[in-house]
Design a protein around this motif. Sequence first.
Motif, short mmCIF file in Angstrom:
data_model
loop_
_atom_site.label_atom_id
_atom_site.label_comp_id
_atom_site.label_asym_id
_atom_site.label_seq_id
_atom_site.Cartn_x
_atom_site.Cartn_y
_atom_site.Cartn_z
N ALA A 1 0.75 -1.17 0.17
CA ALA A 1 -0.04 -0.30 -0.14
C ALA A 1 0.86 0.81 0.17
O ALA A 1 0.79 2.33 -0.13
N GLU A 2 1.83 1.04 0.21
CA GLU A 2 2.96 2.50 -0.29
C GLU A 2 3.48 2.83 -1.07
O GLU A 2 3.13 2.83 -2.80
N GLU A 3 3.19 4.44 -0.85
CA GLU A 3 3.78 5.14 -2.03
C GLU A 3 4.21 4.75 -2.94
O GLU A 3 4.06 4.42 -4.55
N ASP B 1 5.83 2.04 -4.13
CA ASP B 1 4.89 0.92 -5.21
C ASP B 1 3.86 1.49 -6.22
O ASP B 1 3.90 0.76 -6.76
N ARG B 2 3.48 2.17 -5.38
CA ARG B 2 2.50 2.97 -6.29
C ARG B 2 3.54 3.77 -7.91
O ARG B 2 3.02 3.79 -8.09
N GLN B 3 4.17 4.47 -7.53
CA GLN B 3 5.11 5.81 -8.01
C GLN B 3 5.54 4.38 -8.86
O GLN B 3 5.86 4.03 -9.83
N ALA B 4 6.70 2.99 -8.41
CA ALA B 4 6.86 2.14 -9.42
C ALA B 4 6.12 1.74 -10.44
O ALA B 4 6.51 1.36 -11.41
N ALA B 5 4.81 1.02 -9.97
CA ALA B 5 3.83 0.45 -11.26
C ALA B 5 3.40 2.04 -11.68
O ALA B 5 3.97 1.31 -13.47
N LEU B 6 2.77 3.13 -11.56
CA LEU B 6 3.11 4.33 -12.69
C LEU B 6 4.00 4.04 -13.89
O LEU B 6 4.50 4.28 -15.00
N GLN B 7 5.64 4.19 -12.96
CA GLN B 7 6.71 4.00 -13.41
C GLN B 7 7.10 3.41 -15.67
O GLN B 7 7.33 2.55 -15.66
N ALA B 8 6.45 1.67 -14.18
CA ALA B 8 6.33 0.74 -15.55
C ALA B 8 5.41 0.86 -16.25
O ALA B 8 5.90 0.31 -17.70
N ALA C 1 1.32 1.38 -15.51
CA ALA C 1 0.30 1.35 -15.22
C ALA C 1 -0.70 2.43 -15.42
O ALA C 1 0.14 3.15 -14.65
N ASN C 2 -1.71 2.47 -15.30
CA ASN C 2 -2.28 3.86 -15.78
C ASN C 2 -3.06 4.21 -14.62
O ASN C 2 -3.08 5.01 -13.86
N PHE C 3 -3.63 2.61 -13.30
CA PHE C 3 -4.33 2.97 -12.39
C PHE C 3 -3.00 1.60 -10.96
O PHE C 3 -2.85 0.83 -11.60
N TYR C 4 -3.52 1.46 -9.98
CA TYR C 4 -3.51 1.10 -8.68
C TYR C 4 -3.78 0.86 -7.50
O TYR C 4 -4.95 1.78 -7.49
N LEU C 5 -4.17 -0.31 -7.78
CA LEU C 5 -5.18 -0.99 -6.23
C LEU C 5 -4.16 -2.07 -5.52
O LEU C 5 -3.48 -2.69 -6.20
N VAL C 6 -4.54 -1.58 -4.77
CA VAL C 6 -4.22 -2.73 -3.26
C VAL C 6 -5.05 -3.59 -3.39
O VAL C 6 -6.35 -3.24 -3.37
N LYS C 7 -4.79 -5.04 -2.98
CA LYS C 7 -5.29 -5.84 -2.97
C LYS C 7 -5.61 -6.25 -1.23
O LYS C 7 -4.76 -5.51 -0.56
N PRO C 8 -6.66 -6.70 -1.01
CA PRO C 8 -7.32 -7.84 -2.08
C PRO C 8 -8.18 -5.93 -2.18
O PRO C 8 -8.55 -5.58 -1.09
N THR C 9 -8.30 -6.61 -3.71
CA THR C 9 -9.66 -5.58 -4.13
C THR C 9 -10.29 -5.47 -4.16
O THR C 9 -11.26 -6.28 -3.25
N LYS C 10 -11.26 -4.51 -3.34
CA LYS C 10 -13.22 -4.47 -3.04
C LYS C 10 -13.71 -4.45 -4.40
O LYS C 10 -12.81 -3.40 -5.21
N PRO C 11 -14.55 -5.01 -4.46
CA PRO C 11 -15.47 -5.46 -5.78
C PRO C 11 -15.68 -4.36 -6.72
O PRO C 11 -15.69 -3.73 -7.33
#
Lengths: 123, 78, 901
Positions: free
Chosen positions: A85-87, A89-96, A98-108
């Motif tokens: 859930a850390e920022e 990790d979110r930044q790393a996702a965008l860097q790679a 990804a256009n959006f980031y959701l933390v598991k377990p995802t809410k339906p």
Amino acid sequence: MKQVLIIDDAATVRMYHRQILEEAGFGVDEAINGIEAIEKILSKKYELLVVDVNMPKMNGYAFLQEIRSKAEVYQAPAIMVSTEAEERDRQAALQAGANFYLVKPTKPGELSSAARLLTGSAS
Amino acid sequence: MPVKFTRTKAEFSGECTVEEAETIFEWLRKTPKGELHLAGVTHFHAAILQTLMITQNKISAMPRDSFAAECMRQVRSA
Amino acid sequence: MNPLLQQFLSEGRDFIEQIGQKLLILEETPNNEAVVGELFRFVHTLKGNSGLFDLPILTRVVHAAEDLLDRVRDHELTVTSELTDDLLSAMDFVVQLLDEIEDGGTIPDTYLPDATKLVDRLRSLLPERDVHEDEEGAEETMPAPTDWSWLSRLTEEQRVQALAQTPADQAIWALFYLPEPQCFFKGEDPLLLLKHVPGLAGFSIRAAQPWSPLDELDIYTANLAIDALSMADRAELDEHLRYVPEQIAVYQLPRFALAVPTGDASEVPGVYADFFDRARDCLGRSDMDGLRVAVDAMLDMINPTLWMASALRWCLCLQDMGFDTSVLAFHLEATADHKIPDWFLFNRTQSASLNAPDKQAAPIAVEDPKLPAGTLSDMELALWDRIFETQRQFLAIPSASAQWGGRLASVYNTLTGLLRAKGDVQALAALEDAAETSEQEKSFAPLLEFLDGYGPIAVCNDEPLAIVAEETVVPMVVELAAERQIRQDRRAGEGAIESTRRAAEVSADKAVRTLKVPQEKVDRLMDLIGEMVVAKNALPYLAARAEDVFGSRELGREIKSQYAIINRIAEEMQDGIMQVRMLPVDAIFQRFPRLVRDVAKQLGKKVRLVIEGEDTEADKNIIESLGDPMIHILRNSLDHGIEMPEVRAADGKAEEGRLSVRASQEGDRVLIEIEDDGKGIDPAVIKRKAFEKGLIDEQRLDTISDADAVQLVFAAGFSTAETVSNLSGRGVGMDVVRSSLEKVGGQVRLTSEKGKGTKIILSLPLSMSVSNVMMVDIGGQNFGVPIDVVVETVRIKQSDIHIFKQRRTAVLRGRIVPLYSTDELLASHNPPKPNADGEYAVLVARVHGETVGIVVDGFAQTIDVILKPLEGALAGLAGFAGSALLGDGSVLLVLNIKELI
């Protein structure tokens, strides 16, 4: 029907996400790692990618980077899903790529709404 | 050399670089009564400022350079 | 049972089985990184899966196990049999829990005490986290401080002036700068940086931590905390601070935050109570004149140096600046309590409109008319905003040129989806325009402008200080080969390929004959020619068969002569295709002048950059892999190599340092020399540091030559001040430079003379496609060894092999060389056999700068092959560089000697 590709090595998570997305009116395919996902993307157009981070052979970051550098494929919006859930990790996702980031377990509700918004579908 | 040391006084001038920090620090430790004459300083490296923060030697002249003077005000008024 | 739960149970059991097996493997080979990685992934995934259900007991146990394995992965914990036992019993426990779920659909609470005991046990094995965590933390963006009391360390005049100079609708930029402890060693001077902060309007310097006692103090450890106010705009500030983003937080202060009373805190008894009553009364009635009269009267009565006088002056000042009663009342109440007003708290509780009213109004006006009301729920609208904002952050991240187009397209597609979901057709057209302009200008700026125009302007406080490295995108440009024959040699082909930069300069007429080709198409040609090269190699075999098996020498000769022609054409084709992929090194070099200038300026150094041979060409992949390592080397030279002008003058050198970058082609390699005339590297320092870090032992410390010692800067783990971070692209050590160059077949050498300067030579292949390998016989099977690691082949008598420290060694050219035999490297059961004369065949190779001998059964010829990475089930196999197809259709495995040893 809009097509979504779920990329996750955990069968349970794939099934969970599949249930949510199918209920939201999407057609769903699955891949168990980045390599398999790339093969699928090269042969079929997906409107959305739901990508796990930690996978064997090719992880989510490498997969996104690979896809984003392929000019010939449709650059579908990608949601990266991760237990972190850390920022940074979110930044790393965008860097790679990804256009959006959701933390598991995802809410339906969150996953289905995000999928609809990212693909421009009416709810 | 931007710093001249005597038995009772250290006179700083020009730009004091990080390389001088050690020498200054040693002098300040050995000469707690020594006065600091800083009028001619144009800039000191952060490491030098640190040495001036931790030792309590008397300052006989503040830097004429306004930035350096403000630095000294900050570290000695606290 | 719910199918999802069923899936979870069956996958969970699989995982636990796998975890058990991997743990046992690890107990045998505790350092097996691959197994540790897999093990961690299984446990991690199991935990993730359990999080989908309400199974807190199970999740806790698995989580504790995951934490332990995380430490094992980070080398902070070694797998012992004790640890294995504990993890295995935790997994047994999890199996029990799974059984319970299978039987009853849930975990009874009776398992709770056992689970707690188990979790405590696992936690007790966790080593204490040491400083590493702090260092990691420093890499992240610095959070903005929530305590603004440092402003009281500025003089009242400084703050009044700053307040007066800031327009009413703007906030003031503040920065919090916490120089990292080791920053002096990187050539950073926090004070110099502070001194030149644009629009500097006051600052505070404090010790970040209490000082250690004088005797233990290291004055070269930075221990400063700096706060500052700036009148400049954000862009100017970011530009100035771009080299230390992880040490600095830039945030906005509302203007009223400057109103902090300072001064002598002693009381004047009895005079204030009436005043505060009267002031409150005036404020309640919004009687500003009355308040002013009361404050003036009070100010006349008391000593201006008092804290109270300062507070009253601020009260007047806030009035003068037109702040509303809520600000005045907050200030007044704090003053009545003799406290510094906590403006941070006040600001948070107020709406943002106080400091930026105009910015707030805009988005509402934009969004209102277009929104088909009720289409999206509140929850969806909130999510919409989050996704929208994420695209802005996405665009602010620097990206590699290869991914640039894909990233742009993905944002475009995402935004299209968002706007469609909102039914905003009008904005869709604007989005399309913006994306097109972005595409043409090869810049995200037009798209960012669209975002800014559409959505609310992001509050900058928490935005990371990302520096967008404007990387030039270098797509491949191929001159249409209509008039030129593809068959031309490399010399004649020079100039056929131009970088985009040059292409932009040529006339329109010529531009018409230039084609942009996606890299994939060229790669496909490359693959095909690779197959062609292999296929043609079958012809000599065929010729030999014609002679030997079919007895026709004539046919054999004819095949050979045909082969010669096909061979020539194939080689030229290969050359031609490789030419298409060639780019001048200038594609990378052109970034350097700016970089060197900026860094030198920031460090206060004078440096002249000399670039030579910028039109030297190499394969696109090679060129691209050069960028980051070279930037790192240049930064190193600037930071640690070239001295400050006055130091240079004192040493009798020119004040201006010289940094030269020379590219040249030597045979089939590109050489790049980066040379500075700075202070060089002191081998004694390197030796000591390497010894302290355990990179060399005492014996080696004594014997290592100076030239070898300086190479230690490339050793993994040598550089500690700088941590590796692939994501940020900053702060890599020299070991990373070396390994990233080695990935594309490059080598690095370093020579340095203390006081004179340092020279780093990079040697890279011109192209990556063809490798020259030497075939060696191991246990009756041929293996390939890349020729660039081979030093020589020798035969050594059995009697000349000595056992030294449990390792076989031999003396070669006066040096002791350790010998490895292939049966130990490849874990086979066929030890190498000596020949009839009792001599062993030894392949002498250079690995990590050391000479080693590899005992094999025999040598065969060297050949050119197209090396393919291992795929499928073999992909994870360490010790192999890849496989190659031989002319007779057999497959040659090529060894990776570095990985084997």
